[in-house]
Every structure is written in C-alpha cells, then in structure tokens.
Scaffold this motif. Structure first.
Motif: not given
Length: 208
Positions: A88-92
């Motif tokens: 998952a992307p860093d923010a998620r």
C-alpha cells in the motif's frame, strides 16, 4: 550463512533414506527449532539433521517460515498475511496492515487455534518463545524493511515496526483472548477504522 529464501537448485532433490522425506524434515525441524530457536535454526541444519539435501526442504516447504508454520501448526501464516498489505502507499499503510491482520483473525478456522497461539505468545513456555521469535523475524522484519525502503534508518525502522506490532498484538489479545467489550464485538471494519490511525502514527514516527 545460507539464505533461507534462496532459490532451489535445479534438478531432482536427493530423496530421504526413509522414503518419507516430508515427515523426516518436519521431525528434524521440530528438533532443530526446539534446540536452537527460530532465529538460529537454518534450512541447511534441518536438512543435515533429516539427512536430505536442503533443496528437498525448499521443495516441500519453500522457506523456513513455511516449515515453522507447518511444525507449530499455526492457523495462519502471519508472514503471508502481512506481505500484500505492505504494498500500500505510505499514507494508507496503517489501514492496510490493520485490515489484513484483523480480517485474517475473523476466519473461524483461524480464531479457535489462534487464541491458543496468542496465549502461548505471552507465556514463558518454550513454544511461546519460539513463536515470538518467528513473529519478530517475519512480521516485524517485513515492516522494518518497508520503512527502511522509505528512508528510515535501521534503528528507527526497528522501533517503529516494534510499536506497530505491539499495537496489533494488543488489539488481537483484547479482542480475541480477553474478549474485552466493546472491542470484542466491534465490527471488523469499525475496528480497522479505530486502529489504523494509531498504526499509521507509529509507521510515520509520530510520538504521542
């Protein structure tokens, strides 16, 4: 030291003398883990004890983590649960990890045996120590590697990964072992929504 995840050699692996290679490897692994612990045990040492080629161990079990899960009869492979969530992307990332872990524990086949595993983890038993080593290496290690890839230094990545693991383990114990309400009966998506921000804060290195 031999890499536990190295590719198998080409060609047909050497057969075990007993003709029951899989059982011989599992018995050898059980003895090796009990004697040396998860971290120090190696595929090569297990193969030597079972009197087979190490390629045969990889053939049947793929990795040390897979072999350990078979021997200890884990209801779920935590390393396999966590791996896809780390894409998952860093923010998620916090949400992704929390959902993967909490959802895995909703399975009926996992929950019954998993409660026993969690109780073992917090005990001072030999089995508990082994499972803790497994979780530290395979779960915390995977999260720490993801954080290092994002720029965190090794020490900071290790700390953040430890805090993430403590958050997840605490939630699982409160929900499934102690049955603490209202967490125990909270719908899994609601639990994810509540837990994810705390996990994300640990991943981001935000204190307090």
């Amino acid at each position: 030291m031999e890499s536990e995840s190295q590719p198998r050699r080409r060609g047909r692996p050497r057969k075990a003398r007993t003709g029951d290679a899989r059982a011989a490897i599992a018995d050898a692994a059980s003895a090796e883990f009990a004697e040396k612990g998860y971290d120090a045990a190696s595929i090569r040492g297990i193969a030597r004890r079972a009197q087979v080629d190490s390629a045969l161990v990889h053939h049947y079990f793929e990795s040390k983590a897979g072999l350990f899960a078979e021997v200890v009869r884990l209801p779920v492979r935590p390393d396999e649960v966590i791996r896809p969530s780390l894409e998952a992307p860093d923010a998620r990332l916090g949400e992704s990890i929390a959902r993967a872990v909490l959802t895995a524990w909703e399975r009926t086949s996992v929950k019954s045996v998993g409660v026993t595993m969690l109780r073992s983890v917090v005990s001072d038993s030999a089995a508990g120590r082994l499972i803790r080593q497994f979780l530290m290496r395979e779960i915390k290690g995977s999260i720490a590697r993801r954080l290092r890839a994002g720029g965190a230094d090794a020490e900071e990545a290790d700390l953040r990964a430890t805090l993430v693991l403590s958050q997840l383990a605490g939630a699982l114990i409160m929900r499934h072992v102690l049955g603490l309400e209202p967490l125990a009966s909270l719908p899994v998506e609601d639990a994810v929504a509540r837990l994810a921000p705390a996990v994300q804060a640990h991943l981001d290195g935000i204190a307090g």
